[in-house]
Design an enzyme around this catalytic site. Sequence first.
Site, short mmCIF file in Angstrom:
data_model
loop_
_atom_site.label_atom_id
_atom_site.label_comp_id
_atom_site.label_asym_id
_atom_site.label_seq_id
_atom_site.Cartn_x
_atom_site.Cartn_y
_atom_site.Cartn_z
N SER A 1 0.84 -1.19 0.00
CA SER A 1 0.00 0.00 0.00
C SER A 1 0.88 1.25 0.00
CB SER A 1 -0.97 -0.04 1.18
OG SER A 1 -2.05 0.85 1.00
N ASP B 1 -9.17 -6.61 -4.59
CA ASP B 1 -8.72 -5.39 -3.94
C ASP B 1 -9.57 -4.23 -4.46
OD1 ASP B 1 -7.38 -3.11 -3.03
OD2 ASP B 1 -5.39 -3.92 -3.42
N HIS C 1 -7.72 -5.84 -0.24
CA HIS C 1 -6.49 -5.07 -0.13
C HIS C 1 -5.62 -5.49 1.05
CE1 HIS C 1 -3.86 -1.59 -0.62
NE2 HIS C 1 -4.05 -1.27 0.64
N ASP C 2 -6.22 -5.73 2.19
CA ASP C 2 -5.47 -6.09 3.40
C ASP C 2 -4.82 -7.47 3.33
OD1 ASP C 2 -5.63 -3.74 4.76
OD2 ASP C 2 -7.11 -4.41 6.25
N ARG D 1 -11.62 6.23 9.47
CA ARG D 1 -11.12 4.85 9.50
C ARG D 1 -12.20 3.87 9.08
NH1 ARG D 1 -6.41 2.04 9.10
NH2 ARG D 1 -6.32 0.26 10.52
#
Length: 335
Positions: free
Chosen positions: A133, A276, A304-305, A189
């Site tokens: 990232s 993602d 993505h994570d 967040r």
Amino acid sequence: MTGATRALRTIAVPSFTLETGEVLRDLRQAYHLDGTLNARRDNLVLVFHALTGSADAAGDWWKRVVGPGLAVDTTRWAVLAPNLLGSCYGTTGPSERPGEAFPAVTPRDQMRFAALLVESLGVRAVALAAGGSLGGMVALEWAVEFSGRTRATVVLAAPAAHTAHAIAWNVVQRACLDSAGDGGVAIARQIAMISFRSEREFEARFGRAADREGRFAVAGYLAHHGEKLAARFDAATYRTLLDAMDAHDVGRSRGGVTCALQGLRDVVYAVGIPGDQLYSAGVVRQWAMQAGAEYREINSIHGHDGFLLEHEQVGDILREALRAATRSGAARGAA
């Protein structure tokens, strides 16, 4: 403010000139160094953290990847993980200068700041640079800037230039910070977590289930992650790092992305993650083709994570890259 439990090391940087020309003075750069540099100082692995990460790769976010006997074996490799410029985990950042306007920094600035740390260790060339990232953006900048002095680079879940879609996610998060300051960190967040995880995971994990309070279970999950970040991060730091991501463009002042990437001389692994939602596998594959890079994928329900959660797959890619770095080092030694 710190996200790590192990004692950090630091170096002092009297002054540092940013891409904008602005000069920052009296800085501190924090880092962890796990493992030992060998006599030739050619066994350094440089690891860059993501948006809200810390310098503690071996003790925290990649603790199942970096360490004795693991994929990046610290009995063989010295692993250097700096805290990025603009963060709040030991390196001087906006949270340490309240009331002052902290200037805009870019991944290229963060890369060049880390280069001062590498230089302070007496290392001329690194065996491997890696990150995911935001950390992947910094790693790609490193590969371009130090082509010929980085035997292998692994860029996970990151583009060559920040996309309009990714910028849009940051625009909404920034609006939360504008509206509520530190109180907006939790909401920002929550927005980010939607982009970090996949639709497939949300459906498999939560569906339409309710929690004990009668909310949709996914709402409780997002609230939990928002509260956790708000307890360890501040709005000024978050904004600085969001702005850095939006500024990412490896082709800036280098004749464009294609020109910049075609100048790479060392092996580069571009790692995409199908599903993602932030940086699609197609975006990663496209710049890999431009760079003539090795393209790999992480298969993950997480989206993505996945670069933080799929330890075995990430480890396999890093092992492959380190083998390539070892071959390259042997070839250069024989030349």
